[in-house]
Design a protein around this motif. Structure first.
Motif, short mmCIF file in Angstrom:
data_model
loop_
_atom_site.label_atom_id
_atom_site.label_comp_id
_atom_site.label_asym_id
_atom_site.label_seq_id
_atom_site.Cartn_x
_atom_site.Cartn_y
_atom_site.Cartn_z
N PHE A 234 0.70 -3.83 -12.27
CA PHE A 234 1.96 -4.36 -12.78
C PHE A 234 2.28 -5.63 -12.02
O PHE A 234 2.28 -5.66 -10.78
N ALA A 235 2.52 -6.71 -12.75
CA ALA A 235 2.89 -8.00 -12.16
C ALA A 235 4.22 -8.43 -12.74
O ALA A 235 4.45 -8.34 -13.95
N THR A 236 5.11 -8.89 -11.88
CA THR A 236 6.43 -9.33 -12.33
C THR A 236 6.80 -10.63 -11.64
O THR A 236 6.43 -10.87 -10.49
N ASP A 237 7.53 -11.47 -12.36
CA ASP A 237 8.07 -12.71 -11.78
C ASP A 237 9.58 -12.74 -11.92
O ASP A 237 10.19 -13.81 -11.97
N ALA A 238 10.19 -11.54 -11.95
CA ALA A 238 11.63 -11.44 -12.18
C ALA A 238 12.38 -10.91 -10.96
O ALA A 238 13.43 -10.30 -11.10
N LEU A 239 11.86 -11.15 -9.76
CA LEU A 239 12.50 -10.68 -8.54
C LEU A 239 13.22 -11.82 -7.84
O LEU A 239 13.11 -12.97 -8.23
N GLU A 240 13.96 -11.48 -6.79
CA GLU A 240 14.68 -12.46 -6.00
C GLU A 240 14.00 -12.64 -4.64
O GLU A 240 13.47 -11.68 -4.08
N PRO A 241 14.02 -13.85 -4.08
CA PRO A 241 13.41 -14.05 -2.76
C PRO A 241 14.12 -13.26 -1.67
O PRO A 241 15.31 -12.98 -1.76
N GLU A 242 13.37 -12.90 -0.65
CA GLU A 242 13.89 -12.22 0.55
C GLU A 242 14.72 -10.99 0.19
O GLU A 242 15.82 -10.78 0.70
N THR A 243 14.17 -10.16 -0.68
CA THR A 243 14.87 -8.97 -1.16
C THR A 243 13.92 -7.78 -1.10
O THR A 243 12.72 -7.93 -1.34
N THR A 244 14.48 -6.60 -0.79
CA THR A 244 13.68 -5.38 -0.74
C THR A 244 13.82 -4.62 -2.05
O THR A 244 14.93 -4.40 -2.54
N TYR A 245 12.69 -4.23 -2.61
CA TYR A 245 12.64 -3.45 -3.85
C TYR A 245 11.81 -2.20 -3.61
O TYR A 245 11.01 -2.11 -2.68
#
Length: 501
Positions: A184-195
């Motif tokens: 799974f590849a995503t480009d919908a995250l925010e920088p410097e954030t824990t998921y």
């Protein structure tokens, strides 16, 4: 027979038939089978399925029949079953995974066995739920995304991926891979954030539970730090021992992250220079390879040195260079500390030295990493016949004082004064040039002035300058091909854990 006895006999026969009919009705099923008929020897052979329960790893079968023994078989091909059991009980529980096909389908047969001959038989198919996927592994992170992979789950046709900022809670919607696969590849995250990322398998029978969560921490998109430059005039100017402490204090108070020094001393006072400027709030350490009175110090908390050394530029001039990796963006870059030949009539020599520097730089930078050129160039736009500026600009370098979003004391000449009077010409011989990769939020010159008069302790015949630089993560680190997905509810646990056909 007389009338009365015959009447009583008929009544008795009627009562017997009525009782028999009642018993038969009470003990016979809708298909005419029951224990009374079996006892009487008039029941026909029968076999019917009562229940099928499908668990993720097993199949439970129950049936009704009047056979003495039953053979139960499971498998993809019942002509060659994977599992077979003979029992006298009307029910059985069998492990099923080895008997299923890749989609989780399991064929079953229940057959009556009489004197080693096959009697009645029932057949059907069940479909198992896919197994729970293992914990995914993080293969790549980027400021705006990530790539995770996991091992295939049994009987899965595709997968649902839940991306959440909570380790314990699922989002209301999850992403189903439109093309299957185990990545799974995503480009919908925010920088410097824990998921937190979890995966469940999707099969023909339904969905599994979500597997264990994996932590994903996205890196910063941009790193920001300050590079300083200062000709500290260690040996050419008097009382270096009395000045070096104040110079170092100014550098540390300015919280410089990378400091380039010129006229910083050779074998005699070089150790004094390195010791005085090391440490401070940024924990500065001397870069390996520095020398010939040009030194580079850097914060080991922010950067890792990857290489470095010195270049001879001709005319007795040298440049010190160091390659660093920014620990935030994981991006390499090069810093050069340079001091070109002085003298108003030496423009040709300086141009030659600058061309030599550019050639040496190209030899250690085949990948075109970002570069900072800092130092005393003894050249600027104020000097007629300047040949250094054109060489630098032709290589796409820019002067940070010209492009900074904010400047302080930019009107003060960095290396010239008339006694205690500053020359307010906005001309500079000290420069911090950067390649096109850099952003420049700020530029500053440390000049302690009252109006146009220098006040305070005299530290050097040049002023310290610093540029706050922004370095983005390499664009090649971006997630270029995000997975194609459709959104589905996270809560899909309805019905049985498998299907029966």
């Amino acid at each position: 027979m007389s009338g009365l006895p015959r009447f009583l006999a008929l009544v008795g026969a009627g009562l017997a038939l009525t009782v028999t009919a009642g018993v038969l009705a009470a003990t016979t099923d809708s298909e005419g089978n029951g224990p009374v008929l079996a006892f009487a020897g008039i029941e026909t052979p029968y076999l019917k399925l009562v229940s099928v329960d499908v668990e993720p790893r097993q199949v439970s079968l129950a049936w009704a029949g009047n056979g003495e023994q039953y053979r139960v078989s499971l498998g993809d091909d019942l002509a060659r079953p994977d599992r077979t059991i003979v029992t006298t009980e009307p029910h059985v529980i069998l492990p099923a995974p080895d008997a299923a096909d890749p989609q989780g389908k399991v064929n079953y047969r229940v057959e009556e066995v009489t004197d080693d001959a096959r009697g009645l038989a029932l057949e059907g198919t069940v479909t198992l739920l896919p197994s729970v996927p293992r914990k995914p592994r993080v293969r790549r992170t980027a400021p705006e995304g990530a790539v995770v992979r996991w091992k295939p789950a049994d009987y899965a046709t595709t997968y649902d991926v839940a991306v959440s900022r909570s380790r314990k809670k699922l989002p209301s919607k999850v992403k189903r891979l439109a093309r299957g696969g185990t990545a799974f590849a995503t480009d919908a995250l925010e920088p410097e954030t824990t998921y937190w990322v979890r995966v469940r398998a999707v099969g023909e029978a339904g969905v599994s539970d979500f597997g264990p969560a994996t932590k994903v921490i996205t890196p910063p998109d941009t790193s920001e730090f300050t590079v300083g430059s200062w000709n500290i005039c260690s040996e050419a100017c008097p009382d270096y021992g009395g000045r070096v402490g104040g110079q170092a204090s100014q550098v540390h108070a300015a919280e410089i992250d990378i400091m380039t020094l010129q006229e910083a001393g050779g074998e005699r006072v070089g150790p004094t220079t390195r010791a005085a400027f090391s440490g401070g709030p940024r924990g500065l350490v001397p870069a390996d390879g520095g020398g010939n009175s040009r030194y580079i110090l850097y914060s080991a908390d922010k950067f890792e040195q990857l290489g470095g050394g010195r270049w001879s530029l001709g005319h007795g001039r040298w440049a010190t260079w160091a390659r660093f990796e920014d620990l935030k963006t994981e991006r390499p870059f090069i810093v050069v500390s340079v001091h070109l030949l002085s003298g108003h009539g030496k423009t040709g020599e300086r141009a030659s030295e600058m061309r030599s520097l550019m050639g040496s730089l190209a030899s250690v930078n085949p990948d075109g990493d970002p570069v900072v050129l800092a130092g005393d160039f003894n050249s600027g736009t104020h000097r007629s016949g300047d040949t250094v500026g054109p060489v630098v600009r032709s290589a796409q370098f820019r002067d940070t004082v010209e492009i900074a979003e904010e400047t302080e004391n930019a009107q003060v000449n960095t290396g010239s004064r008339r006694g205690d009077t500053a020359i307010m010409s906005a001309d500079h011989v000290d420069h911090i040039y950067v390649s096109p990769d850099w952003e420049v939020p700020a530029w500053k010159q440390w000049a302690s002035l009252s109006g146009t008069t220098y006040v305070g302790t005299w530290l050097s015949d040049h002023n310290m300058i610093g540029a706050t630089l922004g370095l983005e993560r390499d664009p090649e680190d971006a997630v270029e091909r995000p997975s194609q997905v459709v959104r589905v509810p996270a809560d899909l646990h309805e019905g049985s854990p498998g299907t029966v056909n």
